[in-house]
Motif scaffolding. Structure first.
Motif, PDB file in Angstrom:
ATOM      1  N   GLY A 169      -6.891 -25.669 -11.534  1.00  0.00           N
ATOM      2  CA  GLY A 169      -6.271 -25.901 -10.236  1.00  0.00           C
ATOM      3  C   GLY A 169      -6.364 -27.347  -9.802  1.00  0.00           C
ATOM      4  O   GLY A 169      -5.425 -27.906  -9.230  1.00  0.00           O
ATOM      5  N   LYS A 170      -7.503 -27.989 -10.101  1.00  0.00           N
ATOM      6  CA  LYS A 170      -7.679 -29.394  -9.721  1.00  0.00           C
ATOM      7  C   LYS A 170      -6.761 -30.308 -10.532  1.00  0.00           C
ATOM      8  O   LYS A 170      -6.166 -31.251  -9.992  1.00  0.00           O
ATOM      9  N   VAL A 171      -6.639 -30.036 -11.829  1.00  0.00           N
ATOM     10  CA  VAL A 171      -5.741 -30.836 -12.670  1.00  0.00           C
ATOM     11  C   VAL A 171      -4.302 -30.648 -12.223  1.00  0.00           C
ATOM     12  O   VAL A 171      -3.523 -31.611 -12.125  1.00  0.00           O
ATOM     13  N   PHE A 172      -3.942 -29.394 -11.950  1.00  0.00           N
ATOM     14  CA  PHE A 172      -2.594 -29.089 -11.466  1.00  0.00           C
ATOM     15  C   PHE A 172      -2.318 -29.816 -10.158  1.00  0.00           C
ATOM     16  O   PHE A 172      -1.233 -30.378  -9.952  1.00  0.00           O
ATOM     17  N   THR A 173      -3.307 -29.850  -9.258  1.00  0.00           N
ATOM     18  CA  THR A 173      -3.155 -30.522  -7.972  1.00  0.00           C
ATOM     19  C   THR A 173      -2.935 -32.021  -8.156  1.00  0.00           C
ATOM     20  O   THR A 173      -2.153 -32.637  -7.425  1.00  0.00           O
ATOM     21  N   PHE A 174      -3.605 -32.616  -9.130  1.00  0.00           N
ATOM     22  CA  PHE A 174      -3.434 -34.048  -9.392  1.00  0.00           C
ATOM     23  C   PHE A 174      -1.976 -34.377  -9.700  1.00  0.00           C
ATOM     24  O   PHE A 174      -1.403 -35.321  -9.153  1.00  0.00           O
ATOM     25  N   PHE A 175      -1.360 -33.583 -10.579  1.00  0.00           N
ATOM     26  CA  PHE A 175       0.036 -33.835 -10.942  1.00  0.00           C
ATOM     27  C   PHE A 175       0.970 -33.577  -9.760  1.00  0.00           C
ATOM     28  O   PHE A 175       1.953 -34.306  -9.561  1.00  0.00           O
ATOM     29  N   ILE A 176       0.664 -32.548  -8.961  1.00  0.00           N
ATOM     30  CA  ILE A 176       1.486 -32.261  -7.790  1.00  0.00           C
ATOM     31  C   ILE A 176       1.408 -33.401  -6.789  1.00  0.00           C
ATOM     32  O   ILE A 176       2.400 -33.793  -6.168  1.00  0.00           O
ATOM     33  N   LEU A 177       0.215 -33.985  -6.629  1.00  0.00           N
ATOM     34  CA  LEU A 177       0.045 -35.130  -5.717  1.00  0.00           C
ATOM     35  C   LEU A 177       0.855 -36.334  -6.198  1.00  0.00           C
ATOM     36  O   LEU A 177       1.465 -37.051  -5.394  1.00  0.00           O
ATOM     37  N   MET A 178       0.871 -36.578  -7.503  1.00  0.00           N
ATOM     38  CA  MET A 178       1.657 -37.692  -8.046  1.00  0.00           C
ATOM     39  C   MET A 178       3.140 -37.493  -7.784  1.00  0.00           C
ATOM     40  O   MET A 178       3.858 -38.427  -7.423  1.00  0.00           O
ATOM     41  N   ILE A 179       3.585 -36.254  -7.964  1.00  0.00           N
ATOM     42  CA  ILE A 179       4.986 -35.941  -7.676  1.00  0.00           C
ATOM     43  C   ILE A 179       5.264 -36.106  -6.188  1.00  0.00           C
ATOM     44  O   ILE A 179       6.310 -36.618  -5.780  1.00  0.00           O
ATOM     45  N   GLY A 180       4.303 -35.682  -5.351  1.00  0.00           N
ATOM     46  CA  GLY A 180       4.461 -35.787  -3.904  1.00  0.00           C
ATOM     47  C   GLY A 180       4.631 -37.218  -3.434  1.00  0.00           C
ATOM     48  O   GLY A 180       5.413 -37.505  -2.528  1.00  0.00           O
ATOM     49  N   LEU A 181       3.905 -38.162  -4.053  1.00  0.00           N
ATOM     50  CA  LEU A 181       4.037 -39.569  -3.688  1.00  0.00           C
ATOM     51  C   LEU A 181       5.453 -40.073  -3.933  1.00  0.00           C
ATOM     52  O   LEU A 181       5.991 -40.861  -3.156  1.00  0.00           O
ATOM     53  N   GLY A 182       6.053 -39.616  -5.026  1.00  0.00           N
ATOM     54  CA  GLY A 182       7.428 -40.010  -5.317  1.00  0.00           C
ATOM     55  C   GLY A 182       8.422 -39.362  -4.374  1.00  0.00           C
ATOM     56  O   GLY A 182       9.399 -39.995  -3.956  1.00  0.00           O
ATOM     57  N   ILE A 183       8.153 -38.117  -3.996  1.00  0.00           N
ATOM     58  CA  ILE A 183       9.067 -37.388  -3.102  1.00  0.00           C
ATOM     59  C   ILE A 183       9.145 -38.062  -1.742  1.00  0.00           C
ATOM     60  O   ILE A 183      10.214 -38.153  -1.135  1.00  0.00           O
TER      61      ILE A 183
END
Length: 236
Positions: free
Chosen positions: A200-214
């Motif tokens: 879940g933590k690794v998944f959250t890291f990638f989601i946060l990176m995508i969120g910065l771009g969004i």
């Protein structure tokens, strides 16, 4: 017969094709909603029967659509290995193959077909720069919103499978996981719901990176549209 089916299945400027496209889009939305409802704990047996019936109907229609698209394709191998061909296949595979991986959420990607029926809109040049910019970027903004909604849904599905067993009180269903997905993709992060498993933590890291771009995308779209609006007026 092949040309007649092709004129309906593929996007064309006729009523039958538009109705077929709208029917498929509606069925995709319905299947995504039912998929989410299935994750709610303690559903009544009657509700489960209804959801299963909808799933049967959806898979039958999606399967028929998939094989019809192969039948009418100018190059069948090219369609089968194309982006939408693969998505069409993945949308029905989970129903036929029991290998423990639920890929039905990939149906949401099929909403991208919606943009095949959108037509270019002509805008009034007499409007002010801001109004003109918003209107000229209407399709890009709509595309951004749609992709964001798809990403939010996929994020909710992903974190649900990572954290459901570890935190059933916070991630009891995909609907509950949507709150985490929204605050994470928007980089708000209230801290009331967060992952505790390694996955879940690794998944959250990638989601946060995508969120910065969004967060940055709408600014770029509107700024570019404003610049073009100003340049057009100067040239005129």
């Amino acid at each position: 017969m092949k040309q007649y089916i092709k004129s309906i299945v593929e996007i064309n400027d006729n009523k039958k094709s538009r109705y077929f496209a709208l029917f498929i889009q509606g069925l995709i939305l319905l299947s995504v909603v039912t998929f989410s409802i299935e994750t709610i704990p303690n559903l009544k047996p009657q509700t489960k029967v209804i959801l299963q019936s909808i799933e049967w109907f959806s898979v039958i229609v999606f399967s028929l659509e998939y094989f019809l698209r192969i039948y009418v394709a100018d190059s069948r191998p090219k369609f089968i290995f194309s982006f939408f061909g693969i998505i069409d296949l993945l949308a029905i595979l989970p129903f036929y193959l029991s290998f423990g991986v639920d890929l039905r959420s990939l149906r949401a990607l099929r909403f991208l077909r919606l943009f095949r029926i959108l037509k270019l809109v002509r805008y009034n040049k007499a409007m002010n720069h801001f109004t003109s910019a918003i209107k000229s970027a209407k399709e890009e903004i709509f595309l951004f919103i749609l992709i964001t909604l798809i990403l939010i849904y996929f994020s909710a599905v992903g974190i649900y499978y990572f954290e459901n067993e570890a935190q059933p009180e916070h991630f009891s269903s995909i609907f509950d996981s949507l709150w985490w997905a929204i605050i994470t993709l928007t980089t708000v992060g209230y801290g009331d719901v967060y992952p505790i498993t390694v996955g879940g933590k690794v998944f959250t890291f990638f989601i946060l990176m995508i969120g910065l771009g969004i967060v940055a995308i709408p600014t770029g779209i509107i700024s570019s549209a404003l610049t073009k609006s100003v340049d057009k007026k100067v040239d005129n």
